[in-house]
Design a protein around this motif. Structure first.
Motif, PDB file in Angstrom:
ATOM      1  N   MET A   1       0.835  -1.192   0.000  1.00 14.71           N
ATOM      2  CA  MET A   1       0.000   0.000   0.000  1.00 14.71           C
ATOM      3  C   MET A   1       0.875   1.248   0.000  1.00 14.71           C
ATOM      4  O   MET A   1       1.923   1.290   0.666  1.00 14.71           O
ATOM      5  N   GLY A   2       0.450   2.235  -0.741  1.00 14.93           N
ATOM      6  CA  GLY A   2       1.211   3.477  -0.800  1.00 14.93           C
ATOM      7  C   GLY A   2       0.312   4.693  -0.720  1.00 14.93           C
ATOM      8  O   GLY A   2      -0.881   4.619  -1.041  1.00 14.93           O
ATOM      9  N   TRP A   3       0.901   5.775  -0.260  1.00 15.97           N
ATOM     10  CA  TRP A   3       0.260   7.079  -0.291  1.00 15.97           C
ATOM     11  C   TRP A   3       1.041   7.967  -1.258  1.00 15.97           C
ATOM     12  O   TRP A   3       2.273   8.009  -1.217  1.00 15.97           O
ATOM     13  N   PHE A   4       0.284   8.658  -2.076  1.00 18.32           N
ATOM     14  CA  PHE A   4       0.851   9.532  -3.084  1.00 18.32           C
ATOM     15  C   PHE A   4       0.232  10.916  -2.933  1.00 18.32           C
ATOM     16  O   PHE A   4      -0.813  11.070  -2.298  1.00 18.32           O
ATOM     17  N   ARG A   5       0.857  11.897  -3.541  1.00 17.34           N
ATOM     18  CA  ARG A   5       0.256  13.226  -3.552  1.00 17.34           C
ATOM     19  C   ARG A   5       0.595  13.934  -4.854  1.00 17.34           C
ATOM     20  O   ARG A   5       1.606  13.648  -5.496  1.00 17.34           O
ATOM     21  N   GLN A   6      -0.292  14.830  -5.209  1.00 17.43           N
ATOM     22  CA  GLN A   6      -0.059  15.647  -6.391  1.00 17.43           C
ATOM     23  C   GLN A   6      -0.508  17.074  -6.093  1.00 17.43           C
ATOM     24  O   GLN A   6      -1.684  17.312  -5.809  1.00 17.43           O
ATOM     25  N   ALA A   7       0.450  17.969  -6.138  1.00 14.55           N
ATOM     26  CA  ALA A   7       0.173  19.387  -5.939  1.00 14.55           C
ATOM     27  C   ALA A   7      -0.101  20.035  -7.291  1.00 14.55           C
ATOM     28  O   ALA A   7       0.331  19.528  -8.330  1.00 14.55           O
TER      29      ALA A   7
END
Length: 125
Positions: A33-39
């Motif tokens: 499982m991973g957490w990602f982000r996009q600004a």
């Protein structure tokens, strides 16, 4: 397969948030499982990832010591505890699931198998 992320919101600098991602439709216990982000205007980045057992965990340098990824395999849920938040943490955060353990340390262009819908985190200064 569904990944339902929640917990985002507006927080002041130095504050904390806890994101949750509930997963259904796959064998959660066997997935990385991973957490990602996009600004806005930036590419998506993987913030943290954890293998099925929790023994392999990786963070990007900018969140080390502030963010903690964890999982509850009994509840098919992965969490991201975010402390000491900074304005540069502002982004839409996504959870992802992948069948391979190598996804924990995969390169930035690696695409996880499944994605959630995203939850917005805004850190105000």
């Amino acid at each position: 397969v569904q990944l339902q992320a929640s917990g985002g919101g507006l927080v002041q600098v130095g504050g904390s948030l806890r994101l949750s991602c509930v997963v259904s439709g796959l064998n959660f216990r066997s997935y990385t499982m991973g957490w990602f982000r996009q600004a806005p205007g930036k590419e998506r980045e993987r913030v943290a990832a954890m293998n099925w057992s929790g023994e392999s965990i990786e963070y990007i340098d900018s969140v080390k010591g502030r963010f903690t990824i964890s999982r509850d395999n009994a509840k098919n849920t992965v969490f991201l505890q975010m402390n000491s938040l900074k304005p540069e943490d502002t982004a839409v955060y996504y959870c992802g699931a992948d069948q391979f353990e190598s996804a924990v340390v995969a390169g930035p262009t690696y695409d996880y198998d499944y994605w959630g819908q995203g939850t917005l985190v805004t850190v105000s200064s």
